[in-house]
Design a protein around this motif. Structure first.
Motif, short mmCIF file in Angstrom:
data_model
loop_
_atom_site.label_atom_id
_atom_site.label_comp_id
_atom_site.label_asym_id
_atom_site.label_seq_id
_atom_site.Cartn_x
_atom_site.Cartn_y
_atom_site.Cartn_z
N UNK A 79 -40.14 -35.27 -23.99
CA UNK A 79 -40.60 -35.01 -25.36
C UNK A 79 -41.70 -33.94 -25.40
N UNK A 80 -42.55 -33.97 -24.38
CA UNK A 80 -43.65 -33.00 -24.36
C UNK A 80 -43.17 -31.62 -23.98
N UNK A 81 -41.96 -31.55 -23.43
CA UNK A 81 -41.45 -30.26 -22.99
C UNK A 81 -40.66 -29.56 -24.10
N UNK A 82 -40.28 -30.33 -25.11
CA UNK A 82 -39.42 -29.78 -26.15
C UNK A 82 -40.28 -29.10 -27.22
N UNK A 83 -40.03 -27.82 -27.44
CA UNK A 83 -40.81 -27.09 -28.45
C UNK A 83 -39.93 -26.54 -29.58
N UNK A 84 -38.63 -26.67 -29.43
CA UNK A 84 -37.73 -26.12 -30.45
C UNK A 84 -37.38 -27.16 -31.49
#
Lengths: 249, 255
Positions: free
Chosen positions: A87-92
């Motif tokens: 979740x912390x890696x998703x920016x889109x």
């Protein structure tokens, strides 16, 4: 020559805590290495040095024999790091947009980004979900999305930080299959985990960290029998072999 | 989160969904300016017709939008009441509530009309434009503005929209965990809030650290591949129609 090497890597936090101490490790091209250790053994701090996210207190990281700081962007492109918390890696805001984040950061031409993104999504089997919001995906799909985001940057080495945490059985199998496929496709794989039973059958080498130091490093079948000395569950039953551990059928 | 139609993009294949979002935003600005100058009923009628035409062209679900308008209805009602009582003038004959002035009610109704039309125009904009496109448009408009790092501003907008639902989910999870430990039996509301706010803040800050690392790991740079916009001839016609609405309202006689 190893593709990735650390020499006497030490990281001491401002409060004086030594997260890792004097770690020298060589990783060869095409190798599949598992780094295991109990909580707080310094695994995550170690891999964050491999991507240049942390600067060591002493020692150095070499990529193809060159210090990582020489070209940090090239290093990060070459070494993909997949975080424990997807979740912390998703920016889109959509799956496709998230995969495009890396190539756009590299300022690739728009046409190339539009070509790379579907390829990366197809490689992890998420093509049908390209327009979906990432937060509606399952745990396993989120890990796959994180992999696609890294694959879109064409890395040679892929590092997984605790890839099985919080996943159910099908999720673990999905992610493990993905890791094995990436290895078979020629990527160098580094997996950080304390759940050896899930991945060790596919590894070429096992390294064990204990209290910030590299305690063991060698062939899995030689090392694994001492796993419990370092707070890691011994995955083998009496008389079993490492090769029998696979979760893939 | 509750499903709200307002300010959510509803994917369709319509003229307005395909429209260049830069021109769409410009249309919204023109229409908003036009409405703010509206005085005569003909002005309001022209603006309302324009917005309704846009709503139908975009195939947005009108009943659901009107239902969601209730949220704004409260604000509009408050303004209407305040205007009715605070603007001096002759009272409305035979009106049962004393103190309500005719100019106050007229001004309040005008304001309510303006606000309703602007909100509906915003709903058309957000209902036909994805957040990604919206972010790209903001970045495009900010590019010529000196001293403003447009890529950073656009990324901040993007991250805000990505993380609001996550923070909200975390809040719900923490509330449930605290209720499971009977935190709702505490009488002091400040203590109750502090039990939620402090851990939520701490977790959000930790997550912020993680996202920074994750973005760095993926070579985050402000010199990024630029978005591409496509402008169709119909987009210019829509912009011309919005400009015509502005001209009509500015120059059509008030009385």
């Amino acid at each position: 020559m190893p593709v990735l090497e650390t020499q006497n890597l030490t990281h001491i936090f401002p409060d004086g805590t030594a997260a890792i101490q004097d770690i020298s490790l060589r990783i060869n091209a095409g190798e599949f290495i598992v780094i295991a250790g109990a909580n707080g053994s310094g695994k995550t701090v170690f891999i964050r040095h491999l991507n240049g996210l942390l600067v060591p207190t002493s020692g150095r990281v070499l990529i193809d024999g060159e210090p990582i700081g020489k070209n940090i962007t090239a290093a990060r492109q070459k070494i993909g790091l997949i975080f424990q918390d997807s979740d912390s890696q998703i920016v889109g805001q959509t799956v496709a947009e998230d995969v495009a984040f890396g190539p756009e950061n590299l300022n690739l031409p728009r046409e190339e980004v539009e070509r790379i993104v579907p390829e990366a999504l197809a490689a992890v089997g998420l093509s049908d979900l390209a327009a979906q919001s990432p937060h509606t995906l399952s745990g396993g799909q989120k890990r796959k999305l994180a992999v696609a985001g890294i694959l879109a940057m064409r890395p040679e080495i892929i590092i997984f930080d605790e890839p099985f945490t919080g996943l159910d059985y099908p999720g673990v199998v999905q992610v493990l299959r993905q890791i094995v496929q990436l290895h078979q496709a020629g990527h160098t794989i580094v997996v950080i985990t304390h759940e050896l039973e899930k991945v060790l059958a596919h590894a070429d080498r096992l390294a064990i960290f204990c209290r910030g130091r590299l305690a063991e490093n060698g062939a899995p079948e030689n090392i694994v029998i001492r796993a419990e000395n370092y707070g890691i569950r011994l995955p083998l039953r009496h008389g079993g072999t490492v090769g029998e551990l696979t979760w893939l059928r | 989160m509750a499903p709200v139609t307002f300010f959510h993009c509803i994917p369709r294949d319509t003229l307005l969904h395909r429209m260049d979002a830069r021109l769409k935003l410009l249309c919204l600005v023109l229409l908003s300016v036009a409405v703010s100058f509206a005085v005569a009923p003909a002005h309001y009628l022209a603006a309302l017709c324009a917005v309704m035409a846009a709503l139908f062209t975009a195939e947005l679900p009108l009943p659901a939008l009107l239902k969601d308008m209730k949220i704004f209805g409260v604000i509009i009602a408050i303004v209407l009441v305040v205007d009715a009582f605070s603007i001096p003038g002759p009272p409305i004959p035979n009106f049962p509530v004393p103190g309500v002035s005719l100019p106050g009610v007229v001004t309040g109704l005008r304001f309510a009309g303006r606000l309703t039309i602007i909100i509906m125009a915003c709903a058309v904009m957000t209902g036909t434009t994805s957040l990604l496109t919206f972010k790209n448009v903001v970045e495009w408009y900010l590019r010529p503005v000196p001293f403003i790092p447009e890529a950073r501003v656009a990324m901040m907008i993007n991250l805000t929209f990505v993380f609001i639902p996550l923070i909200f989910d975390q809040y719900v999870e923490m509330m449930s965990a605290q209720k499971a430990r009977c935190a709702d039996l505490r009488k002091n509301p400040i203590r109750r809030i502090s039990f939620i706010v402090l851990p939520l803040l701490s977790r959000t800050l930790r997550r912020t650290d993680e996202i920074v690392y994750a973005m760095e790991a993926r070579c985050y740079s402000e010199t990024r591949t630029r978005p591409r916009f496509k402008t169709h001839p119909a987009d210019w016609l829509i912009l011309a129609a919005a400009a015509a609405a502005l001209v009509f309202i500015l120059y059509y006689p008030c009385a």
